[in-house]
Design a protein around this motif. Structure first.
Motif, short mmCIF file in Angstrom:
data_model
loop_
_atom_site.label_atom_id
_atom_site.label_comp_id
_atom_site.label_asym_id
_atom_site.label_seq_id
_atom_site.Cartn_x
_atom_site.Cartn_y
_atom_site.Cartn_z
N ASP A 1 0.82 -1.20 0.00
CA ASP A 1 0.00 0.00 0.00
C ASP A 1 0.86 1.26 0.00
O ASP A 1 1.97 1.28 0.56
N ASN A 2 0.30 2.33 -0.57
CA ASN A 2 1.02 3.60 -0.61
C ASN A 2 1.33 4.13 0.78
O ASN A 2 2.34 4.82 0.99
N ASP A 3 0.47 3.80 1.78
CA ASP A 3 0.70 4.35 3.12
C ASP A 3 1.88 3.68 3.83
O ASP A 3 2.24 4.06 4.94
N GLN A 4 2.48 2.68 3.21
CA GLN A 4 3.69 2.07 3.76
C GLN A 4 4.95 2.84 3.36
O GLN A 4 6.04 2.50 3.81
N ALA B 1 18.04 11.98 8.27
CA ALA B 1 18.85 11.72 9.45
C ALA B 1 20.05 10.86 9.05
O ALA B 1 19.98 10.09 8.08
N VAL B 2 21.13 11.00 9.78
CA VAL B 2 22.36 10.28 9.43
C VAL B 2 22.11 8.78 9.35
O VAL B 2 22.58 8.10 8.43
N ALA B 3 21.35 8.23 10.28
CA ALA B 3 21.09 6.79 10.29
C ALA B 3 20.33 6.37 9.03
O ALA B 3 20.61 5.31 8.45
N ASP B 4 19.38 7.18 8.59
CA ASP B 4 18.63 6.85 7.38
C ASP B 4 19.50 6.99 6.13
O ASP B 4 19.40 6.19 5.19
N ALA B 5 20.35 8.02 6.10
CA ALA B 5 21.26 8.17 4.97
C ALA B 5 22.19 6.97 4.86
O ALA B 5 22.45 6.45 3.76
N GLU B 6 22.68 6.51 5.99
CA GLU B 6 23.56 5.33 5.99
C GLU B 6 22.79 4.09 5.53
O GLU B 6 23.34 3.23 4.84
N ALA B 7 21.50 4.01 5.90
CA ALA B 7 20.69 2.88 5.47
C ALA B 7 20.49 2.89 3.95
O ALA B 7 20.51 1.84 3.30
N ARG C 1 10.43 0.81 4.81
CA ARG C 1 11.25 0.17 5.83
C ARG C 1 10.95 -1.32 5.92
O ARG C 1 9.79 -1.75 5.79
N ALA C 2 11.99 -2.09 6.11
CA ALA C 2 11.85 -3.51 6.43
C ALA C 2 12.01 -3.66 7.94
O ALA C 2 12.16 -2.67 8.67
N GLU C 3 12.01 -4.88 8.41
CA GLU C 3 12.08 -5.10 9.85
C GLU C 3 13.34 -4.52 10.47
O GLU C 3 13.31 -3.92 11.54
N ASP C 4 14.48 -4.67 9.79
CA ASP C 4 15.73 -4.23 10.37
C ASP C 4 16.51 -3.27 9.48
O ASP C 4 17.64 -2.91 9.81
N ASP C 5 15.94 -2.84 8.35
CA ASP C 5 16.65 -1.95 7.44
C ASP C 5 15.66 -1.39 6.43
O ASP C 5 14.46 -1.36 6.69
N VAL D 1 15.25 5.19 -8.13
CA VAL D 1 14.66 4.19 -7.24
C VAL D 1 15.63 3.03 -7.06
O VAL D 1 16.29 2.61 -8.01
N VAL D 2 15.70 2.51 -5.83
CA VAL D 2 16.46 1.29 -5.58
C VAL D 2 15.63 0.42 -4.63
O VAL D 2 15.05 0.91 -3.67
N VAL D 3 15.58 -0.88 -4.94
CA VAL D 3 14.86 -1.86 -4.12
C VAL D 3 15.85 -2.94 -3.70
O VAL D 3 16.65 -3.42 -4.52
N HIS D 4 15.79 -3.32 -2.43
CA HIS D 4 16.69 -4.35 -1.94
C HIS D 4 16.43 -5.66 -2.70
O HIS D 4 15.28 -6.01 -2.97
#
Length: 306
Positions: A2-5, A14-20, A58-62, A81-84
């Motif tokens: 869903d789009n709301d995800q 934030a630095v943590a998100d940029a690193e992710a 977001r996934a469970e841990d990343d 766009v990039v997808v894991h």
């Protein structure tokens, strides 16, 4: 999904998100064998004044996916766009692009344009689902520096033109002025700001000695910026710019020759560059210098009604 995800962030991450995001891009590149995001979106992850929106799944841990929407240019907005690899074929990419399109249209843009590697089946499938069509193509050109004809002796310069190296803190304004004039038609390169230039100056690969300025009197008429990354055997003609008032004098050929000499003197085995596929003059200039097309990137976009 869903789009709301999709989490929507404006302003710097934030630095943590940029690193992710950087970890996500590395994971995708490891599987795909090519960069997942281009340089510009990576530099803009934490840039204060970048005209971009960040979309995260977001996934469970990343992170499962990330998209960056560039609203800085008129017309259609650019999206990367990039997808894991572990999250593919679950609608993550399609949803990110759909949210980016809605955001762009709400902001007044004429739809979106999404970058994809040429011939990528996943990108072509996404394009079909969302009604996107090929609208632009970049080609990667390369040439061998260990064989063939390379400039020998000093590169001949037009009368009255001298070449010197870039000086940090002195030459930024002149370089940006010529860059903007040379690329006033280009949706990304022509918008390079002082903040964008400063961001590149902090990158590990930056070396002022790799920017060669061609001057006529006190005026900058052309420049070539080389990108040399430690450990790579290829160097990139990162930017080649000739002021429109100085075109027609062979300065494009001269800057290319200077670039090849610079890379060869650095001991590199290959020279590369990106250019627009429909820039006939540039493609011809590089072809005469021994470059051939190696690969391409295609931009898939909303096509305005006729």
């Amino acid at each position: 999904m869903d789009n709301d995800q999709v989490e929507h962030v404006t302003g710097p991450l934030a630095v943590a998100d940029a690193e992710a995001v950087e970890r996500l891009a590395r994971a995708a590149e490891h599987v795909d064998g090519r960069p997942a995001l281009s340089e510009q979106p990576l530099l803009r992850l934490t840039q204060d004044d970048a005209p971009v929106h960040h979309l995260l799944v977001r996934a469970e841990d990343d992170l499962a996916g990330y998209a960056q929407l560039d609203l800085g240019a008129p017309g259609a907005a650019s999206v990367e766009v990039v997808v894991h690899p572990f999250a593919r074929r679950h609608g993550v990419g399609t949803t990110l692009v759909a949210v980016a399109r809605d955001t762009a249209r709400t902001a007044g843009a004429d739809g979106i344009r999404v970058w994809a590697e040429g011939g990528d089946p996943a990108a072509q499938g996404l394009a079909a689902r969302l009604g996107l069509e090929p609208v632009r193509e970049l080609v990667l050109m390369s040439r061998d520096l260990t064989s063939g004809t390379l400039p020998t002796g000093p590169v001949p310069l037009p009368d009255g033109v001298a070449v010197r190296r870039f000086v940090v803190g002195q030459d930024e304004d002149a370089l940006l002025r010529v860059n903007a004039r040379a690329f006033d038609w280009h949706p990304e390169q022509g918008r390079m700001s002082l903040a964008d230039l400063r961001a590149r100056q902090t990158e590990p690969w930056f070396d002022a000695a790799d920017i060669l300025l061609l001057e006529e009197g006190d005026a900058l008429v052309a420049f070539v910026w080389l990108k040399l990354v430690q450990g790579d055997d290829a160097g990139e003609l990162y930017v080649v710019a000739v002021d429109p008032d100085a075109q027609g004098r062979g300065l494009g050929t001269v800057t290319t020759a200077l670039a090849l000499r610079h890379l060869a003197d650095a001991g590199l085995a290959q020279a590369t560059l990106w250019t627009e596929a429909d820039n006939v003059r540039a493609v011809a200039t590089y072809g005469r210098a021994g470059f051939t097309t190696a690969s391409s990137r295609v931009q898939l976009g909303d096509v305005p009604p006729a």
